[in-house]
Design a protein around this motif. Structure first.
Motif, PDB file in Angstrom:
ATOM      1  N   ARG A  98     -31.365 -14.116  18.853  1.00 53.08           N
ATOM      2  CA  ARG A  98     -31.448 -13.090  17.662  1.00 53.08           C
ATOM      3  C   ARG A  98     -31.417 -11.679  18.452  1.00 53.08           C
ATOM      4  O   ARG A  98     -32.145 -11.399  19.352  1.00 53.08           O
ATOM      5  CB  ARG A  98     -32.852 -13.495  17.111  1.00 53.08           C
ATOM      6  N   VAL A 100     -32.076  -7.696  17.243  1.00 54.08           N
ATOM      7  CA  VAL A 100     -32.688  -6.571  16.607  1.00 54.08           C
ATOM      8  C   VAL A 100     -32.018  -5.120  16.882  1.00 54.08           C
ATOM      9  O   VAL A 100     -32.224  -4.987  18.241  1.00 54.08           O
ATOM     10  CB  VAL A 100     -34.305  -6.414  16.308  1.00 54.08           C
ATOM     11  N   ARG A 103     -29.671   0.292  12.428  1.00 53.77           N
ATOM     12  CA  ARG A 103     -28.563   0.268  11.899  1.00 53.77           C
ATOM     13  C   ARG A 103     -27.489   1.295  12.211  1.00 53.77           C
ATOM     14  O   ARG A 103     -26.346   1.272  11.911  1.00 53.77           O
ATOM     15  CB  ARG A 103     -29.129   0.588  10.168  1.00 53.77           C
ATOM     16  N   ARG A 114     -22.351  -9.944  16.812  1.00 52.53           N
ATOM     17  CA  ARG A 114     -22.046 -11.001  15.892  1.00 52.53           C
ATOM     18  C   ARG A 114     -20.978 -11.685  16.374  1.00 52.53           C
ATOM     19  O   ARG A 114     -20.904 -13.021  16.139  1.00 52.53           O
ATOM     20  CB  ARG A 114     -21.581 -10.342  14.447  1.00 52.53           C
ATOM     21  N   THR A 119     -27.294 -13.943  16.074  1.00 54.20           N
ATOM     22  CA  THR A 119     -28.042 -13.484  14.743  1.00 54.20           C
ATOM     23  C   THR A 119     -28.440 -12.214  14.808  1.00 54.20           C
ATOM     24  O   THR A 119     -29.375 -11.695  15.609  1.00 54.20           O
ATOM     25  CB  THR A 119     -29.140 -14.484  14.116  1.00 54.20           C
ATOM     26  N   GLU A 121     -30.156  -8.834  13.320  1.00 48.18           N
ATOM     27  CA  GLU A 121     -30.819  -8.159  12.136  1.00 48.18           C
ATOM     28  C   GLU A 121     -30.906  -6.669  12.401  1.00 48.18           C
ATOM     29  O   GLU A 121     -31.216  -6.127  13.658  1.00 48.18           O
ATOM     30  CB  GLU A 121     -32.580  -8.657  12.178  1.00 48.18           C
ATOM     31  N   ARG A 133     -39.870  -4.769  15.812  1.00 51.96           N
ATOM     32  CA  ARG A 133     -39.409  -5.730  15.073  1.00 51.96           C
ATOM     33  C   ARG A 133     -39.149  -7.036  15.868  1.00 51.96           C
ATOM     34  O   ARG A 133     -39.568  -8.037  15.486  1.00 51.96           O
ATOM     35  CB  ARG A 133     -38.261  -5.326  14.145  1.00 51.96           C
TER      36      ARG A 133
END
Length: 325
Positions: A98, A100, A103, A114, A119, A121, A133
């Motif tokens: 995962r 993080v 954006r 990806r 995954t 976020e 986070r």
């Protein structure tokens, strides 16, 4: 050497954990760069691998050790390159990854994360918010948080670059290393000071993201309220105390360079070395451009640390650099 978290024996052992695709990367003198820089230049190319950055060396060590411990999932914060590398290393070892990220991170880097099966976020903030986070996810879900530069495996994986540079010594006088969180600089610097102490270790950071350089100069952690640079891979604001302690033992100098010099360095690497690089990878060239007298008549090596760049932004930067000549 004074007390440090790094160990040369472990670094040698780390090579055996790393997929050979990341090892023994090209190191060559690039004479075409030299007229514009006024010194001999060797390039250590850390982009000719599946994740197009040096980060795969560290994530290979992390994922190999975690796989041996039976871990099934990991999480990290990333500006893009660490996330790609961890996704690649985790995929081959059955680790769920995962990531993080901000954006506002480079779109090509996010797309590749990806594509490698991680995954992803996104957070509405910078890399430091992504770090917060990721730590929250790790605590809540009880999974391993991989922290670049803090986790010694990331530093010692990167340090294997130093072993390869040391094998080529004493053919050059100084090594120019991009400075962000510090894994690359502390790792390579540690090995060079242990095996080739005559080589000057010079760390380079953007003027718009100076936290680690200011910390090195003041010998204490110095944070900044913001980071403003196109070199997203080195745009941290909160240096890690343990990493700074390691850096203080191995860096002979830490310098700051302007954005225009970074862009000019990217253009030089494109036009004279045939290399498309991200801004962080041009920091070494930028340092020479800003202080030609310091390097005149010397032989320097620079670690070209990544080539994951937004194509549209890259063409704008290179075009702008040409327009100023």
């Amino acid at each position: 050497m004074e007390q440090t978290r790094l160990d040369t024996g472990r670094i040698r052992a780390a090579r055996r954990l790393i997929d050979p695709v990341f090892l023994d990367t090209p190191l060559y003198r690039c004479e075409a760069l030299e007229p514009g820089l006024g010194c001999a230049v060797s390039v250590k190319l850390e982009t000719a691998n599946p994740v197009r950055s040096f980060k795969g060396r560290g994530t290979e060590v992390v994922a190999s050790l975690l796989g041996g411990e039976g871990a099934r999932e990991v999480v990290c914060a990333s500006a893009g390159n660490l996330g790609q590398a961890l996704a690649w290393s985790g995929r081959g070892r059955g680790l769920g990854v995962r990531v993080v990220a901000s954006r506002f991170a480079t779109r090509a880097k996010l797309d590749r994360i990806r594509a490698l099966g991680a995954t992803l976020e996104l957070v509405d903030g910078d890399h430091e918010l992504a770090r917060e986070r990721a730590a929250e996810i790790a605590r809540y879900d009880g999974i391993r948080l991989v922290e670049d530069s803090l986790d010694i495996e990331t530093c010692e994986g990167a340090a294997t670059i130093g072993l390869e540079l040391a094998d080529a010594a004493p053919s050059f006088d100084a090594v120019l290393i991009a400075l962000g969180g510090g894994a690359l600089a502390t790792g390579v610097g540690h090995v060079l000071k242990a095996l080739a102490p005559g080589i000057e270790v010079i760390c380079v950071q953007p003027l718009g993201a100076p936290a680690m350089t200011r910390s090195w100069r003041q010998r204490r952690v110095v944070t900044t309220e913001s980071a403003d640079t196109i070199a997203d891979g080195v745009a941290g604001r909160f240096p890690i105390p343990a990493v700074l302690d390691d850096l203080l033992l191995v860096a002979d100098d830490a310098v700051l360079v302007q954005e225009a010099s970074i862009i000019a360095g990217m253009r030089m690497l494109h036009d004279h070395a045939g290399l498309v690089v991200e801004p962080s990878a041009a920091l070494g060239i930028a340092a020479v451009l800003e202080d030609r007298d310091r390097f005149a008549g010397r032989h320097v090596a620079t670690v070209v640390c990544g080539s994951n760049v937004d194509v549209d932004a890259y063409h704008r930067w290179i075009g702008a650099a040409r327009g100023k000549t």
